[in-house]
Design an enzyme around this catalytic site. Sequence first.
Site, short mmCIF file in Angstrom:
data_model
loop_
_atom_site.label_atom_id
_atom_site.label_comp_id
_atom_site.label_asym_id
_atom_site.label_seq_id
_atom_site.Cartn_x
_atom_site.Cartn_y
_atom_site.Cartn_z
N HIS A 22 11.68 37.59 25.09
CA HIS A 22 12.86 37.15 25.83
C HIS A 22 14.10 37.89 25.36
O HIS A 22 14.86 38.45 26.17
CB HIS A 22 13.03 35.64 25.65
CG HIS A 22 14.21 35.08 26.39
ND1 HIS A 22 14.11 34.56 27.65
CD2 HIS A 22 15.52 34.96 26.04
CE1 HIS A 22 15.31 34.15 28.05
NE2 HIS A 22 16.17 34.38 27.09
N GLU A 23 14.30 37.90 24.06
CA GLU A 23 15.50 38.55 23.53
C GLU A 23 15.44 40.06 23.68
O GLU A 23 16.46 40.72 23.87
CB GLU A 23 15.70 38.16 22.05
CG GLU A 23 15.89 36.67 21.81
CD GLU A 23 17.03 36.08 22.62
OE1 GLU A 23 17.98 36.82 22.95
OE2 GLU A 23 16.96 34.88 22.93
N HIS A 26 16.94 41.02 27.00
CA HIS A 26 18.41 41.13 26.95
C HIS A 26 18.82 42.42 26.24
O HIS A 26 19.69 43.16 26.71
CB HIS A 26 18.99 39.94 26.17
CG HIS A 26 18.86 38.63 26.88
ND1 HIS A 26 19.24 38.42 28.18
CD2 HIS A 26 18.40 37.41 26.43
CE1 HIS A 26 19.02 37.16 28.51
NE2 HIS A 26 18.50 36.53 27.47
#
Length: 444
Positions: A22-23, A26
């Site tokens: 997920h990170e 980003h």
Amino acid sequence: MNEFFGSIWWLLVSLGLLVTFHEFGHYWVARRCGVRVLRFSVGFGRPLWTRIGKDGTEYVLAMLPLGGYVKMLDEREVEVAPEERHQSFNAKSVYQRIAIVAAGPAANLLLCIALLWLMFVIGKPDVAPDLGRVEGLAAEAGFQPGDRLLEVAGRATPTWTDAGIALSTAIIDRQPTPVRVRTADGGETLRQLPLDRPGLALREEAPFQDLGLSLPYPAVVGEVMAGSAADGQLRVGDRIVSLEGEPIDGYDQIGPRVQHLAAPGRTLDLGVERGDRRLTVSIDPRLTDEDGTRAWRLGILPAPPELDAIQRYGALQAVPAALGQTRQMASDVVGMLWRMVTGKASLQNISGPITIARVANGSARLGPAWFLNFLAILSLSLCIMNLLPIPVLDGGHLLYYLIELVKGSPVGERALVAGQFIGLAMLASLMGLAFYNDILRLGS
């Protein structure tokens, strides 16, 4: 590895993997948009491990692995030199900011598809949705032993797990539910479950039990209860082929026949296959009282049914299968969220880290394919939950940027601060409810 430590280990593995992806979503898009990333952290709290990359980003593994974050250069948080302003997040166009924020949930979506693809390539073993004993509401609706469930309310049910999900959803909706079955003689027919009948007490977490449906368990001993009538007489793996001379074809036939034949002081003869031998075992059933029900019992439990429905595809065929499964899972997750909002489904469906850890451990014990399926569900849930329009979540930030596109200027500072408080309060409430549900499950 015992259940407690196994649950902790697989929880850390699961959350660590999903949060990192997920990170990274980003991080990767932010870097492509020219944003300087100050820190990439998996977990919160005190750092356990840090490293400074060549790009100047600080990579951190922190003590509490229940999340993570990517800290970017932003003029709203730190003073930024004029020559570095072009690298700050807030200086980017609204479309670039939308792409950066949406990249986290998108990474979880892509990971879900990849995990399901690998699961289908490996092959996920399951049980075919064939019926054994039928009673209660299902018997009234015309279901018969030997029926195979093909579709529930138009949804294909190739496995017992798929059938359980479909029936649970039907119980929540409380609508007349058509079920297409293949009968024991090979024909197909449509049966109707009257789930809208007033006064029905059905639990969404136990659809088969409450509807009166059961698997056709083989008449094989899976466990002998210590101190029971069968202790020392039967062994795990014994196949019971007859009872008092009457043939036994399935485990569900044993209980009713014991109740019919047992009497005080009467010994029952069981025909048993043990390996390549056939022998007769004599047992005196015991009259016991369990959960308020008095019944004659031998003291045995069945062996699990054969895993005869393996979902496996070649590498190319697994691609559309993974996409279709992702679409179905997304529909299930969004549908359940909506049912909870409208009050159709219980808020007890919200789970916290304790339940996630137990399910992770159980899935890992079932094999790699089942664990990959669990990770895929968790990754997709993380994607959808992060897209909810709640301030402090990715969906809340996306809502702000959509408002900015409409009004032509960023949302005011006062509105942002108010949104942060509201978002934190909502998250705290959800986490509190999740932990409460976890504790209730532990006590059940």
